[in-house]
Design a protein around this motif. Structure first.
Motif, PDB file in Angstrom:
ATOM      1  N   ASP A  24     -63.337  44.279   2.011  1.00  0.00           N
ATOM      2  CA  ASP A  24     -63.232  43.869   0.611  1.00  0.00           C
ATOM      3  C   ASP A  24     -62.182  42.774   0.450  1.00  0.00           C
ATOM      4  O   ASP A  24     -61.547  42.342   1.420  1.00  0.00           O
ATOM      5  CB  ASP A  24     -62.881  45.079  -0.257  1.00  0.00           C
ATOM      6  N   GLN A  25     -62.023  42.322  -0.812  1.00  0.00           N
ATOM      7  CA  GLN A  25     -61.116  41.212  -1.119  1.00  0.00           C
ATOM      8  C   GLN A  25     -59.703  41.543  -0.664  1.00  0.00           C
ATOM      9  O   GLN A  25     -59.116  42.528  -1.113  1.00  0.00           O
ATOM     10  CB  GLN A  25     -61.118  40.939  -2.624  1.00  0.00           C
ATOM     11  N   ASP A  59     -60.854  46.636   6.441  1.00  0.00           N
ATOM     12  CA  ASP A  59     -61.514  46.727   5.137  1.00  0.00           C
ATOM     13  C   ASP A  59     -62.048  45.345   4.791  1.00  0.00           C
ATOM     14  O   ASP A  59     -61.292  44.376   4.724  1.00  0.00           O
ATOM     15  CB  ASP A  59     -60.536  47.209   4.059  1.00  0.00           C
ATOM     16  N   ASP A 119     -65.180  41.012  -6.413  1.00  0.00           N
ATOM     17  CA  ASP A 119     -65.273  42.099  -5.441  1.00  0.00           C
ATOM     18  C   ASP A 119     -65.341  43.444  -6.143  1.00  0.00           C
ATOM     19  O   ASP A 119     -64.690  43.672  -7.173  1.00  0.00           O
ATOM     20  CB  ASP A 119     -64.047  42.052  -4.521  1.00  0.00           C
ATOM     21  N   ASN A 155     -66.836  48.677   0.305  1.00  0.00           N
ATOM     22  CA  ASN A 155     -66.583  48.814   1.737  1.00  0.00           C
ATOM     23  C   ASN A 155     -65.406  49.761   1.933  1.00  0.00           C
ATOM     24  O   ASN A 155     -64.258  49.396   1.631  1.00  0.00           O
ATOM     25  CB  ASN A 155     -66.265  47.458   2.376  1.00  0.00           C
ATOM     26  N   GLU A 176     -69.002  39.587   0.215  1.00  0.00           N
ATOM     27  CA  GLU A 176     -68.659  39.431   1.624  1.00  0.00           C
ATOM     28  C   GLU A 176     -69.552  38.410   2.329  1.00  0.00           C
ATOM     29  O   GLU A 176     -69.197  37.908   3.408  1.00  0.00           O
ATOM     30  CB  GLU A 176     -68.742  40.779   2.336  1.00  0.00           C
ATOM     31  N   ASN A 225     -59.145  47.065  -4.092  1.00  0.00           N
ATOM     32  CA  ASN A 225     -60.294  47.485  -3.289  1.00  0.00           C
ATOM     33  C   ASN A 225     -60.003  47.397  -1.794  1.00  0.00           C
ATOM     34  O   ASN A 225     -60.729  48.008  -0.996  1.00  0.00           O
ATOM     35  CB  ASN A 225     -61.513  46.628  -3.621  1.00  0.00           C
ATOM     36  N   TRP A 226     -58.981  46.618  -1.427  1.00  0.00           N
ATOM     37  CA  TRP A 226     -58.632  46.419  -0.013  1.00  0.00           C
ATOM     38  C   TRP A 226     -57.411  47.236   0.397  1.00  0.00           C
ATOM     39  O   TRP A 226     -57.310  47.688   1.552  1.00  0.00           O
ATOM     40  CB  TRP A 226     -58.386  44.936   0.215  1.00  0.00           C
ATOM     41  N   ASN A 249     -65.389  47.727  -4.816  1.00  0.00           N
ATOM     42  CA  ASN A 249     -65.005  48.516  -3.649  1.00  0.00           C
ATOM     43  C   ASN A 249     -66.260  49.125  -3.024  1.00  0.00           C
ATOM     44  O   ASN A 249     -66.536  50.331  -3.160  1.00  0.00           O
ATOM     45  CB  ASN A 249     -64.001  49.603  -4.055  1.00  0.00           C
TER      46      ASN A 249
END
Length: 896
Positions: free
Chosen positions: A400-401, A398, A365, A369, A331, A406-407, A367
């Motif tokens: 993340d990517q 969110d 990325d 976040n 990030e 992850n998002w 996870n």
């Protein structure tokens, strides 16, 4: 014998010489000779304290006097074996080689070797190879030595690549012991001599000195295998060929080359120090067994310098890149650019050659976040009984990517919806949660819903990452009341009745309920679908009564069920209506008599197995009001039972056959009474039309029999044949009479096809001359139709048009005229034409167009009508009506 290849006693000397240091104009050398002399010779090395080195030489006879001779005037060898530079040597960066000859004081034999020198204390561009000394010792009869014949194995010859010469440069000298007795010619063969690459090496055919002719490139060819030959002046072989192996010594003339100019690697964010990221590889074309080809790696720069400038390190030998510090955060920094340098000479920056490449390291990325809802509470509203509508939109953040697991968010209703009325779908574009109604809600049961929503990612959180307090929120959904249609409690509603109930019978009450409990509304009923129009519904209470007799066998009944649809509507705003279906299961009663099948049959006129007909019956009723059927012949008329009999085959089939041996051919109507098995049973008197005919041997009706069976007797057939014959005779007689009449008539003098009488031939107009082609010639043509003339008003008309009056009647030509009547027919036609004012040419003034100027004909203006009154024009009166006007003008007729 070869001086270098075959000896009575094998002597093999190897000399390794290194230049230690230079003293003023003289260069002191340390000469190391390792001499392998079988039984007779030994060569040892000693170095004096002053840096001067010498050679101690002992022959087989322990002679003290040994003379050394150098082929290079720049260097000399003293009797004690010391090697001196006779003058200043400007450059010894490349090895220097020369020949050294040793002679014993009391022995005429000689020893020869090639000496190569290199600077001491300086890294040579090529390693100093061993120098081979090949000697030949001839034994004399005085010392009593015996010759031992052996084969030489020549050590390889090392030649540095990229030598700057001068060329040709001598490598070695080979000799035969027979060159003192006879003339010897030397030659070499193999790749590099007489085979590609040609002329890299050559040899002095007289003295046996072998040379290299040009600089060598180890990367092109690392070694050569040659064979040396010795022949006399007549070409006869003096010595056996010997192998020469030449190795090209590598120099550092190639930079390391990376396999890719740009390398791409990746490392997960949050990785621990020491995590392998990627590997870069550089290849050096030089010899990898020497420092020239040994590559070392180092990192020159890192961009960006976050969180520290040295986040990565590289293994100097393998090129593996590792992390050396913690703190990778996608990030904050999603990619690093690393410049990597590869240097040969084991990484020596002073002597090695270098090259660079770029390594792009992407931080992948994880996870780390958790998703966070942007508000603690959300709200929405939905009309009751609506589905697949979005009632609220939940927004989430969110870091993340984007568009990765992850998002991507997943929403779950933790509480507040036990019956599953709502579902939260994720918007794939912006990750929002769309609260959707999937099951209708009822305002009368729930006026509002309080939901608790939890959001998470598709991928689990990374190790050590906790969910955020903002990952849950409350959602309030309000339900709006709407006017709902009346609902039939039982839909469809089924009832059972026997068919045949009379009109006006009450069947049931089909009432609907209004679900709007908080609003008082009136429900009215109507019929929506009644295919047979059998039913009536009370508008107020929904009572169903019959208007006609219910018939199970009706075409509107399917599988014993009759369906009708009714409508219930309230008086709300806006009005709403619901439909209900009534299914009447009709119970069968025996109300249909059976019908005989088939309706027609055919049997032979004589009693036989083929004079039988299988009969059955069909009944529109259902079981048990159908078969088994009973078939019987009526007692009246008596001829039925006298000629026919019916016997039972099974419950549904019987057989009708002739009772008498023979029955005349014809068509017979046989009555049969069929009864079903209903309670009470129903009977039906049916007729079957049986055709009785004579049959052939196969039992099939003959043609005559078929006609007879159609209902015509023998007398009728004879009468028909007589009528046909009479008609044919009458036609023949009439034809003969006509032929006779034609023969009696006098034939025409010409063939009828050539007869041109009364035939009108119409030709096209040929047009005017060359100078009047642009004028309208239709004025000279006969009009095709009279419509345009008849429709014109009375008055002045065109003078060239046909008069509009009744046409004269012309005589009709007989179909078969007699030759004697031809003259009369022509006269009658001529007379009719003369008296017909409508026949062309018309008695009118014809207007012609201007025909142009320049005619070759002379002028006719000088021609004048005769003014003499002597000419008689009365004969014009005899020319008919067509010349009547002219006769009146000149003939002195009645108009005078």
């Amino acid at each position: 014998m070869w001086l270098s290849w075959q000896l009575d006693v094998i002597c093999h000397c190897s000399v390794y010489i290194k230049v230690l240091h230079a003293i003023s104009t003289s260069l002191s050398l340390s000469l190391s000779l390792s001499l392998s002399l079988s039984l007779f010779l030994s060569l040892s090395k000693s170095v004096e304290a002053g840096g001067r080195s010498y050679l101690k030489f002992d022959d087989c006879q322990h002679s003290k006097a040994v003379d050394f001779e150098s082929s290079d005037p720049n260097f000399s060898v003293r009797p004690d074996g010391s090697v001196y530079a006779e003058q200043e040597v400007a450059n010894l960066s490349d090895p220097v080689q020369f020949m050294v000859t040793a002679r014993g004081g009391h022995d005429p034999h000689i020893w020869e070797t090639t000496v190569k020198l290199a600077l001491a204390g300086h890294p040579p561009s090529v390693p100093v190879s061993q120098v081979n000394i090949y000697t030949l010792l001839k034994s004399s009869s005085a010392n009593g030595l015996r010759r031992q014949k052996r084969d030489w194995v020549i050590p390889p010859i090392n030649v540095p690549e990229n030598s700057r010469g001068p060329f040709p440069q001598m490598l070695v000298r080979i000799r035969s012991d027979q060159d003192l007795e006879k003339g010897i010619r030397y030659s070499i063969t193999g790749a590099g001599a007489d085979q590609p690459p040609i002329d890299v090496y050559n040899i002095d055919p007289v003295h046996g000195k072998m040379f290299v002719t040009r600089p060598l490139d180890r990367e092109e060819r690392a070694s050569y295998h040659l064979r040396a030959h010795a022949v006399d002046m007549n070409g006869n072989k003096v010595e056996s060929p010997i192998d020469l192996y030449i190795y090209v010594i590598d120099m550092n003339d190639n930079r390391p080359e990376f396999q890719n100019q740009v390398y791409n690697g990746s490392v997960a964010e949050g990785s621990k120090p020491g995590t392998l990221v990627m590997q870069v590889t550089a290849n050096d074309s030089d010899d990898d067994t020497t420092a020239n080809g040994m590559v070392r790696y180092r990192i020159l720069s890192q961009t960006p310098h976050m969180p520290i400038p040295n986040m990565f390190t590289i293994n100097s030998e393998t090129g593996d890149i590792f992390t050396v510090a913690a703190g990778l955060d996608r990030e904050k920094v999603s990619q690093y650019t690393i410049i990597v340098q590869a240097t040969d000479m084991e990484g020596n920056l002073n002597f090695g050659l270098s090259n660079t490449a770029t390594a792009l390291i992407s931080v992948t990325d994880i996870n780390d976040n958790p998703p966070e809802l942007t508000a603690r509470t959300f709200s929405g509203e939905v009309p009751e009984n609506r589905v697949n509508v979005v009632v609220a939109n939940l927004t989430v953040i969110d870091r993340d990517q984007p568009h990765s697991p992850n998002w991507a968010a997943q929403y779950r209703i933790a509480s507040g919806d036990p019956q599953g009325h709502f579902l939260i779908r994720t918007n794939p574009v912006n990750n929002d949660g769309m609260v959707t109604v999937v099951k209708p809600v009822d305002y009368e049961q729930n006026r509002a819903f309080m939901l608790t929503v939890i959001v998470s990612n598709k991928a689990p959180l990374a190790s050590g990452i906790q969910s955020s307090l903002q990952s849950s929120a409350g959602v309030t959904i309000s339900v709006q009341d709407v006017n709902e249609p009346p609902v039939f409690p039982s839909n469809p509603k089924s009832i059972r009745f026997e068919e045949g109930v009379p009109a006006g019978t009450t069947l049931t009450v089909f009432a609907a309920q209004d679900p709007d409990l908080f609003i008082h509304q009136t429900v009215r009923y109507s019929k929506l679908s009644d295919p047979a129009n059998w039913l009536r519904i009370n508008r107020t209470n929904g009572q169903i009564t019959t208007m006609a007799v219910l018939d199970r066998e009706s075409m509107y009944v399917r599988n014993n069920i009759y369906e009708a649809t009714f409508l219930a509507a309230d008086n709300g705003s806006p009005p709403a209506s619901g439909t209900g279906t009534l299914q009447i299961h009709l119970i069968d009663v025996n109300d249909n008599a059976p019908v005989l099948l088939p309706k027609e049959a055919q049997v032979c006129e004589r009693a036989s197995p083929r004079s039988r007909v299988n009969i059955t019956a069909s009944d529109a009723d259902a079981d048990p009001h159908v078969g088994p059927f009973v078939f019987e012949l009526p007692s009246y008329p008596p001829s039925v039972r006298r000629n026919w009999t019916a016997s039972r085959i099974s419950g549904d089939y019987a057989q009708l056959r002739l009772r008498i041996p023979y029955l005349d051919a014809g068509v017979y109507d046989v009555p049969i009474i069929v009864s079903d098995s209903g309670n009470p049973p129903l009977s039906n008197r049916s007729m079957i039309k049986v055709k009785v005919c004579p049959c052939d041997d196969n039992g099939d009706c003959t043609t005559t029999g078929a006609v007879a069976a159609a209902g015509l007797g023998t007398g009728a057939i004879i009468a028909i044949l007589i009528c046909v014959i009479d008609s044919m005779v009458l036609v023949f007689v009439m034809w003969m009479k006509r032929r006779e009449k034609e023969r009696q008539a006098k034939p025409l003098l010409i063939d009828p096809e050539d007869d041109v009488r009364d035939n009108i031939l119409k030709y096209d107009e040929e047009g005017g001359g060359e100078e009047d082609q642009d004028y309208d010639l239709s004025q000279l043509q006969q009009p095709e139709a009279l419509d345009h003339i008849i429709c014109k008003p009375t008055g002045v008309r065109r003078v060239d048009e046909r008069p509009v009056i009744a046409e004269s009647q012309y005589p009709i030509r007989p179909s078969l005229p007699h030759p004697g009547d031809i003259g009369d027919f022509i006269n009658d036609g001529l007379r009719a034409a003369d008296n017909d004012p409508t026949a062309p040419p018309y008695d009118s003034l014809l207007v012609f167009d201007y025909e142009g100027s320049g005619s070759t004909a002379g002028s006719v203006s000088s021609l004048n009508s005769s003014s003499s009154g002597d000419q008689d024009y009365d004969y014009l009166n005899d020319w008919g009506p067509r010349f009547k006007k002219l006769a009146d003008l000149y003939g002195g007729g009645d108009d005078d």
